[in-house]
Design a protein around this motif. Sequence first.
Motif, PDB file in Angstrom:
ATOM      1  N   THR A  26      80.383 -66.336 -31.946  1.00 16.55           N
ATOM      2  CA  THR A  26      81.126 -66.823 -30.790  1.00 16.55           C
ATOM      3  C   THR A  26      82.317 -67.665 -31.237  1.00 16.55           C
ATOM      4  OG1 THR A  26      79.039 -66.896 -29.574  1.00 16.55           O
ATOM      5  CG2 THR A  26      80.896 -68.057 -28.606  1.00 16.55           C
ATOM      6  N   PHE A  27      83.470 -67.416 -30.624  1.00 17.91           N
ATOM      7  CA  PHE A  27      84.701 -68.124 -30.954  1.00 17.91           C
ATOM      8  C   PHE A  27      85.420 -68.557 -29.691  1.00 17.91           C
ATOM      9  CE2 PHE A  27      83.955 -65.174 -34.431  1.00 17.91           C
ATOM     10  CZ  PHE A  27      84.173 -65.963 -35.547  1.00 17.91           C
ATOM     11  N   GLU A  28      86.131 -69.682 -29.780  1.00 17.14           N
ATOM     12  CA  GLU A  28      87.094 -70.038 -28.750  1.00 17.14           C
ATOM     13  C   GLU A  28      88.390 -69.344 -29.132  1.00 17.14           C
ATOM     14  OE1 GLU A  28      89.516 -73.859 -26.956  1.00 17.14           O
ATOM     15  OE2 GLU A  28      87.709 -74.215 -28.124  1.00 17.14           O
ATOM     16  N   VAL A  29      88.995 -68.644 -28.179  1.00 20.41           N
ATOM     17  CA  VAL A  29      90.196 -67.866 -28.459  1.00 20.41           C
ATOM     18  C   VAL A  29      91.317 -68.270 -27.501  1.00 20.41           C
ATOM     19  CG1 VAL A  29      88.927 -65.898 -29.403  1.00 20.41           C
ATOM     20  CG2 VAL A  29      89.436 -65.966 -26.972  1.00 20.41           C
ATOM     21  N   THR A  55      84.492 -60.948 -23.751  1.00 23.86           N
ATOM     22  CA  THR A  55      85.249 -62.171 -23.490  1.00 23.86           C
ATOM     23  C   THR A  55      84.881 -62.723 -22.128  1.00 23.86           C
ATOM     24  OG1 THR A  55      87.096 -60.963 -22.530  1.00 23.86           O
ATOM     25  CG2 THR A  55      87.228 -61.464 -24.871  1.00 23.86           C
ATOM     26  N   MET A  56      85.042 -64.028 -21.990  1.00 20.67           N
ATOM     27  CA  MET A  56      84.833 -64.671 -20.694  1.00 20.67           C
ATOM     28  C   MET A  56      85.703 -65.911 -20.600  1.00 20.67           C
ATOM     29  SD  MET A  56      80.949 -65.789 -21.518  1.00 20.67           S
ATOM     30  CE  MET A  56      80.693 -64.289 -22.409  1.00 20.67           C
ATOM     31  N   ASN A  57      86.202 -66.167 -19.397  1.00 13.53           N
ATOM     32  CA  ASN A  57      86.998 -67.359 -19.143  1.00 13.53           C
ATOM     33  C   ASN A  57      86.062 -68.469 -18.693  1.00 13.53           C
ATOM     34  OD1 ASN A  57      89.674 -66.394 -19.647  1.00 13.53           O
ATOM     35  ND2 ASN A  57      89.461 -65.150 -17.810  1.00 13.53           N
ATOM     36  N   TRP A  75      89.126 -72.691 -20.847  1.00 12.68           N
ATOM     37  CA  TRP A  75      89.271 -72.040 -22.147  1.00 12.68           C
ATOM     38  C   TRP A  75      88.631 -70.665 -22.107  1.00 12.68           C
ATOM     39  CZ3 TRP A  75      84.722 -71.638 -25.370  1.00 12.68           C
ATOM     40  CH2 TRP A  75      83.600 -72.294 -24.862  1.00 12.68           C
ATOM     41  N   LYS A  76      88.914 -69.870 -23.123  1.00 13.57           N
ATOM     42  CA  LYS A  76      88.406 -68.498 -23.193  1.00 13.57           C
ATOM     43  C   LYS A  76      87.466 -68.378 -24.381  1.00 13.57           C
ATOM     44  CE  LYS A  76      90.108 -63.785 -22.767  1.00 13.57           C
ATOM     45  NZ  LYS A  76      91.329 -62.979 -22.629  1.00 13.57           N
ATOM     46  N   LYS A  77      86.337 -67.716 -24.163  1.00 10.65           N
ATOM     47  CA  LYS A  77      85.320 -67.539 -25.192  1.00 10.65           C
ATOM     48  C   LYS A  77      85.167 -66.060 -25.496  1.00 10.65           C
ATOM     49  CE  LYS A  77      80.952 -68.371 -23.969  1.00 10.65           C
ATOM     50  NZ  LYS A  77      79.667 -69.088 -23.761  1.00 10.65           N
ATOM     51  N   ALA A  78      85.007 -65.734 -26.782  1.00  9.33           N
ATOM     52  CA  ALA A  78      84.792 -64.351 -27.207  1.00  9.33           C
ATOM     53  C   ALA A  78      83.510 -64.280 -28.018  1.00  9.33           C
ATOM     54  CB  ALA A  78      85.957 -63.860 -28.038  1.00  9.33           C
ATOM     55  N   ILE A  79      82.640 -63.332 -27.660  1.00 10.85           N
ATOM     56  CA  ILE A  79      81.428 -63.063 -28.429  1.00 10.85           C
ATOM     57  C   ILE A  79      81.667 -61.756 -29.168  1.00 10.85           C
ATOM     58  CG2 ILE A  79      78.950 -62.625 -28.346  1.00 10.85           C
ATOM     59  CD1 ILE A  79      78.914 -64.274 -25.749  1.00 10.85           C
ATOM     60  N   VAL A  80      81.677 -61.842 -30.490  1.00  7.10           N
ATOM     61  CA  VAL A  80      82.020 -60.713 -31.355  1.00  7.10           C
ATOM     62  C   VAL A  80      80.745 -60.165 -31.974  1.00  7.10           C
ATOM     63  CG1 VAL A  80      83.306 -60.041 -33.404  1.00  7.10           C
ATOM     64  CG2 VAL A  80      84.263 -61.731 -31.845  1.00  7.10           C
TER      65      VAL A  80
END
Length: 96
Positions: A26-29, A55-57, A75-80
């Motif tokens: 998981t990253f903040e993007v 991704t989710m806002n 903020w926006k979060k991405a789960i890779v």
Amino acid sequence: MKNFDIIIRPVITEKTMADMEEDKYTFEVAKKSNKSEIKKAIEEIFSVKVAKVNTMNMTGKVKRQGMNVGKRPDWKKAIVTLAPGSEPIEFFDSMQ
């Protein structure tokens, strides 16, 4: 955007640490980045193969201190999810 402008920081919580066992990171993007930009940035920065990006806002929390009310930024979060057979991301290996 450059790769390091897209990926801001990793998100480290109990839930994300448990997801790492399933090769999910998981990253903040950046708010204006899209899934393909995030995938390309992760693959180039960490030299891994990405299978999927979700991704989710995230809405910032409303906080108050006495009579003053403020709001944390959105903020926006991405789960890779890494592709099967891909090496784990080294940055997170040292944390487990």
